[in-house]
Write a protein that holds these residues in place. Structure first.
Motif, PDB file in Angstrom:
ATOM      1  N   GLN A 219      88.814 -33.430 -81.631  1.00 47.77           N
ATOM      2  CA  GLN A 219      89.330 -32.234 -82.281  1.00 47.77           C
ATOM      3  C   GLN A 219      90.475 -31.640 -81.449  1.00 47.77           C
ATOM      4  OE1 GLN A 219      87.800 -31.347 -85.397  1.00 47.77           O
ATOM      5  NE2 GLN A 219      86.941 -33.371 -84.935  1.00 47.77           N
ATOM      6  N   SER A 220      91.437 -31.042 -82.113  1.00 47.82           N
ATOM      7  CA  SER A 220      92.591 -30.482 -81.409  1.00 47.82           C
ATOM      8  C   SER A 220      92.269 -29.168 -80.721  1.00 47.82           C
ATOM      9  CB  SER A 220      93.761 -30.293 -82.380  1.00 47.82           C
ATOM     10  OG  SER A 220      93.392 -29.406 -83.432  1.00 47.82           O
ATOM     11  N   ASN A 221      91.158 -28.531 -81.118  1.00 52.46           N
ATOM     12  CA  ASN A 221      90.736 -27.284 -80.484  1.00 52.46           C
ATOM     13  C   ASN A 221      89.219 -27.155 -80.644  1.00 52.46           C
ATOM     14  OD1 ASN A 221      90.196 -25.966 -83.126  1.00 52.46           O
ATOM     15  ND2 ASN A 221      92.433 -25.989 -83.318  1.00 52.46           N
ATOM     16  N   LEU A 222      88.682 -26.060 -80.147  1.00 52.21           N
ATOM     17  CA  LEU A 222      87.235 -25.845 -80.198  1.00 52.21           C
ATOM     18  C   LEU A 222      86.830 -24.892 -81.311  1.00 52.21           C
ATOM     19  CD1 LEU A 222      86.475 -25.659 -76.362  1.00 52.21           C
ATOM     20  CD2 LEU A 222      85.993 -27.557 -77.930  1.00 52.21           C
ATOM     21  N   GLN A 223      87.697 -24.720 -82.323  1.00 55.05           N
ATOM     22  CA  GLN A 223      87.383 -23.883 -83.473  1.00 55.05           C
ATOM     23  C   GLN A 223      86.356 -24.587 -84.361  1.00 55.05           C
ATOM     24  OE1 GLN A 223      88.608 -20.707 -84.044  1.00 55.05           O
ATOM     25  NE2 GLN A 223      89.452 -20.910 -81.986  1.00 55.05           N
ATOM     26  N   GLY A 224      85.632 -23.787 -85.148  1.00 52.15           N
ATOM     27  CA  GLY A 224      84.642 -24.337 -86.065  1.00 52.15           C
ATOM     28  C   GLY A 224      83.244 -24.212 -85.504  1.00 52.15           C
ATOM     29  N   GLY A 225      82.308 -23.825 -86.378  1.00 49.47           N
ATOM     30  CA  GLY A 225      80.937 -23.662 -85.940  1.00 49.47           C
ATOM     31  C   GLY A 225      80.262 -24.992 -85.671  1.00 49.47           C
ATOM     32  N   ARG A 226      79.476 -25.032 -84.621  1.00 49.14           N
ATOM     33  CA  ARG A 226      78.723 -26.230 -84.251  1.00 49.14           C
ATOM     34  C   ARG A 226      77.235 -25.905 -84.218  1.00 49.14           C
ATOM     35  NH1 ARG A 226      82.174 -30.203 -81.320  1.00 49.14           N
ATOM     36  NH2 ARG A 226      84.287 -29.334 -81.425  1.00 49.14           N
ATOM     37  N   ILE A 227      76.430 -26.881 -84.614  1.00 51.35           N
ATOM     38  CA  ILE A 227      74.979 -26.785 -84.505  1.00 51.35           C
ATOM     39  C   ILE A 227      74.515 -28.000 -83.723  1.00 51.35           C
ATOM     40  CG2 ILE A 227      72.786 -26.643 -85.724  1.00 51.35           C
ATOM     41  CD1 ILE A 227      74.356 -25.655 -88.188  1.00 51.35           C
ATOM     42  N   ALA A 228      74.048 -27.786 -82.515  1.00 52.85           N
ATOM     43  CA  ALA A 228      73.536 -28.884 -81.699  1.00 52.85           C
ATOM     44  C   ALA A 228      72.123 -29.235 -82.153  1.00 52.85           C
ATOM     45  CB  ALA A 228      73.553 -28.497 -80.232  1.00 52.85           C
ATOM     46  N   ILE A 229      71.895 -30.506 -82.417  1.00 49.49           N
ATOM     47  CA  ILE A 229      70.567 -30.985 -82.800  1.00 49.49           C
ATOM     48  C   ILE A 229      69.815 -31.535 -81.591  1.00 49.49           C
ATOM     49  CG2 ILE A 229      69.283 -32.664 -84.185  1.00 49.49           C
ATOM     50  CD1 ILE A 229      71.503 -32.528 -86.258  1.00 49.49           C
ATOM     51  N   ALA A 230      70.504 -32.328 -80.761  1.00 47.50           N
ATOM     52  CA  ALA A 230      69.816 -32.978 -79.649  1.00 47.50           C
ATOM     53  C   ALA A 230      70.786 -33.261 -78.508  1.00 47.50           C
ATOM     54  CB  ALA A 230      69.166 -34.276 -80.126  1.00 47.50           C
ATOM     55  N   PHE A 231      70.215 -33.331 -77.299  1.00 48.32           N
ATOM     56  CA  PHE A 231      70.973 -33.586 -76.080  1.00 48.32           C
ATOM     57  C   PHE A 231      70.370 -34.789 -75.359  1.00 48.32           C
ATOM     58  CE2 PHE A 231      70.880 -29.046 -76.943  1.00 48.32           C
ATOM     59  CZ  PHE A 231      72.212 -28.665 -76.827  1.00 48.32           C
ATOM     60  N   GLY A 232      71.214 -35.526 -74.629  1.00 48.53           N
ATOM     61  CA  GLY A 232      70.716 -36.653 -73.854  1.00 48.53           C
ATOM     62  C   GLY A 232      71.758 -37.166 -72.894  1.00 48.53           C
ATOM     63  N   ARG A 233      71.398 -38.238 -72.188  1.00 53.54           N
ATOM     64  CA  ARG A 233      72.345 -38.833 -71.241  1.00 53.54           C
ATOM     65  C   ARG A 233      73.459 -39.572 -71.967  1.00 53.54           C
ATOM     66  NH1 ARG A 233      67.639 -42.001 -68.341  1.00 53.54           N
ATOM     67  NH2 ARG A 233      67.245 -42.213 -70.580  1.00 53.54           N
ATOM     68  N   ASP A 234      73.120 -40.181 -73.111  1.00 52.40           N
ATOM     69  CA  ASP A 234      74.102 -40.845 -73.958  1.00 52.40           C
ATOM     70  C   ASP A 234      73.459 -41.048 -75.321  1.00 52.40           C
ATOM     71  OD1 ASP A 234      72.480 -43.182 -73.737  1.00 52.40           O
ATOM     72  OD2 ASP A 234      73.626 -43.868 -71.997  1.00 52.40           O
ATOM     73  N   ALA A 235      74.111 -41.801 -76.197  1.00 52.71           N
ATOM     74  CA  ALA A 235      73.633 -41.941 -77.571  1.00 52.71           C
ATOM     75  C   ALA A 235      72.255 -42.577 -77.661  1.00 52.71           C
ATOM     76  CB  ALA A 235      74.633 -42.755 -78.392  1.00 52.71           C
ATOM     77  N   ALA A 236      71.854 -43.347 -76.657  1.00 53.04           N
ATOM     78  CA  ALA A 236      70.539 -43.980 -76.699  1.00 53.04           C
ATOM     79  C   ALA A 236      69.412 -42.956 -76.695  1.00 53.04           C
ATOM     80  CB  ALA A 236      70.376 -44.930 -75.512  1.00 53.04           C
ATOM     81  N   ASP A 237      69.671 -41.765 -76.177  1.00 50.38           N
ATOM     82  CA  ASP A 237      68.631 -40.737 -76.076  1.00 50.38           C
ATOM     83  C   ASP A 237      68.527 -39.852 -77.311  1.00 50.38           C
ATOM     84  OD1 ASP A 237      67.910 -41.456 -73.465  1.00 50.38           O
ATOM     85  OD2 ASP A 237      69.445 -40.164 -72.583  1.00 50.38           O
ATOM     86  N   VAL A 238      69.498 -39.909 -78.226  1.00 53.48           N
ATOM     87  CA  VAL A 238      69.559 -38.898 -79.287  1.00 53.48           C
ATOM     88  C   VAL A 238      69.686 -39.502 -80.681  1.00 53.48           C
ATOM     89  CG1 VAL A 238      70.486 -37.129 -77.761  1.00 53.48           C
ATOM     90  CG2 VAL A 238      72.065 -38.619 -78.980  1.00 53.48           C
ATOM     91  N   ALA A 239      69.147 -40.690 -80.894  1.00 53.78           N
ATOM     92  CA  ALA A 239      69.178 -41.279 -82.234  1.00 53.78           C
ATOM     93  C   ALA A 239      68.405 -40.381 -83.202  1.00 53.78           C
ATOM     94  CB  ALA A 239      68.558 -42.674 -82.217  1.00 53.78           C
ATOM     95  N   ILE A 240      68.981 -40.068 -84.360  1.00 58.20           N
ATOM     96  CA  ILE A 240      68.289 -39.179 -85.301  1.00 58.20           C
ATOM     97  C   ILE A 240      67.074 -39.862 -85.915  1.00 58.20           C
ATOM     98  CG2 ILE A 240      70.319 -37.790 -85.795  1.00 58.20           C
ATOM     99  CD1 ILE A 240      70.526 -39.365 -88.480  1.00 58.20           C
ATOM    100  N   TYR A 241      67.071 -41.204 -85.961  1.00 55.91           N
ATOM    101  CA  TYR A 241      65.833 -41.905 -86.303  1.00 55.91           C
ATOM    102  C   TYR A 241      65.806 -43.225 -85.538  1.00 55.91           C
ATOM    103  CZ  TYR A 241      68.242 -45.187 -89.474  1.00 55.91           C
ATOM    104  OH  TYR A 241      69.056 -46.164 -89.999  1.00 55.91           O
ATOM    105  N   THR A 242      64.611 -43.578 -85.095  1.00 55.51           N
ATOM    106  CA  THR A 242      64.376 -44.850 -84.413  1.00 55.51           C
ATOM    107  C   THR A 242      63.206 -45.529 -85.090  1.00 55.51           C
ATOM    108  OG1 THR A 242      65.140 -43.923 -82.307  1.00 55.51           O
ATOM    109  CG2 THR A 242      63.877 -45.965 -82.216  1.00 55.51           C
TER     110      THR A 242
END
Length: 265
Positions: A219-242
C-alpha cells in the motif's frame, strides 16, 4: 470508525476431516470487537482454544459432503495506522520477553540470510522506525505486487530472487530484513478496507519504541481500516484453516469489508 467484515468459505469434504480454524479476531491494540457471528453448516461441535501467539483457534471435524463456514464481525478501529518517524530502536536486552520469538529466523523468514542486505538498505537511516520504513520502500520499489497470483507460499529469499509476490510474500521479506537488524517483527493476517481485489490481507508489524507499528509494502500509505485476525512468526503460523488427512476442495471464499455507522443492535 466502524467496519463490518465477513468471510464465507465453502468446501467439498471427501471424508470426515479434522480442521483447525483461525477466523476470530480479538479486541486489543487499535481494534474493539463489538459483535460477531460464527456459523458452521452443517452444524458440528467445535472446541476453541488460544494458541501461544494469543490467537483464537477452533478445532472441529468437518463431515463428508458440502461444508461451509461463515463469520462476520463489527469492529471499531482506527481510520489509519499510526506512524512514528524517528521512533527509536529498542536494544535486545531491553525488549519484553514476549517479543523475543519474533527475533529468530523462521520457516519463511530466513533473517540469518539478510544481514548484509538489510544493513545496505537501511544505511544512513536512524535505528528503529526509519530503518523499517527504508525496508518497506525497498520492497515496494523492487518487488512487483501481484495480488491473486500466489497459491504457493514462498520464503523471503525466494520472493527477493523472484522480484514479484503477493502481500504474504512481501510481508515475509520485510520481516526477515527487520529481524536481521534485531528488530522484532511479526506476520499479521486480517481484513483491509478498500483492498482491490478484495481478499484476506497480510502485512507485518515491528516492535519499536516499546510498541508494535504496522508496515505494508503493498500500500502507498497506511490509510484504511484494518482488522487483525491472527499474528505469528510467518504465514505458517496463521493459516485461516488447516486440514489434516485427505485433501479437501475449497469451492469458494468470499471476503467483504465495508464501513458502517456503528455496531448492529
Amino acid at each position: 470508525m466502524w467496519l463490518h467484515a465477513s468471510a464465507h468459505l465453502e468446501f467439498q469434504i471427501p471424508v470426515p476431516t479434522p480442521l483447525l480454524l483461525m477466523l476470530r479476531p480479538r479486541s486489543g491494540g487499535q481494534q474493539w470487537i463489538a459483535r460477531e457471528a460464527y456459523v458452521l453448516s452443517p452444524s458440528v461441535p467445535a472446541i476453541e482454544f488460544t494458541d501461544w501467539f494469543g490467537n483464537l483457534c477452533q478445532r472441529l471435524v468437518a463431515p463428508a459432503g458440502y461444508f461451509s463456514i461463515h463469520t462476520s464481525v463489527d469492529v471499531e478501529t482506527a481510520e489509519a495506522c499510526d506512524a512514528a518517524p524517528g521512533a527509536p530502536f529498542i536494544e535486545v536486552q531491553q525488549l519484553p520477553d514476549e517479543t523475543l520469538p519474533y527475533l529468530y529466523p523462521s520457516r519463511y523468514c530466513e533473517s540469518d540470510r539478510f544481514s548484509e542486505m538489510a544493513a545496505s538498505i537501511t544505511a544512513g537511516s536512524l535505528c528503529g522506525y526509519d530503518q523499517c520504513s527504508a525496508i518497506v520502500d525497498y520492497i515496494r520499489n523492487t518487488v512487483q505486487y501481484t495480488p491473486g497470483m500466489g497459491q504457493q507460499i514462498i520464503s523471503a529469499t525466494e520472493v527477493n530472487q523472484a522480484g514479484h509476490g503477493v502481500c504474504r510474500d512481501m510481508a515475509h521479506l520485510g520481516i526477515a530484513c527487520c529481524r536481521a537488524l534485531s528488530i522484532p517483527a511479526r506476520f499479521v493476517v486480517g481484513y483491509l478496507e478498500g483492498l482491490q481485489p478484495m481478499d484476506l490481507h497480510a502485512w507485518f508489524e515491528a516492535y519499536i519504541s516499546n510498541r508494535w507499528y504496522t508496515f505494508d509494502a503493498t500500500q502507498s500509505n497506511l490509510q484504511g481500516g484494518r482488522i487483525a485476525i491472527a499474528f505469528g512468526r510467518d504465514a505458517a503460523d496463521v493459516a485461516i484453516y488447516t486440514q489434516f488427512g485427505d485433501p479437501i476442495d475449497l469451492l469458494s471464499m468470499d471476503i467483504r469489508v465495508g464501513r458502517m455507522t456503528g455496531p448492529a443492535n
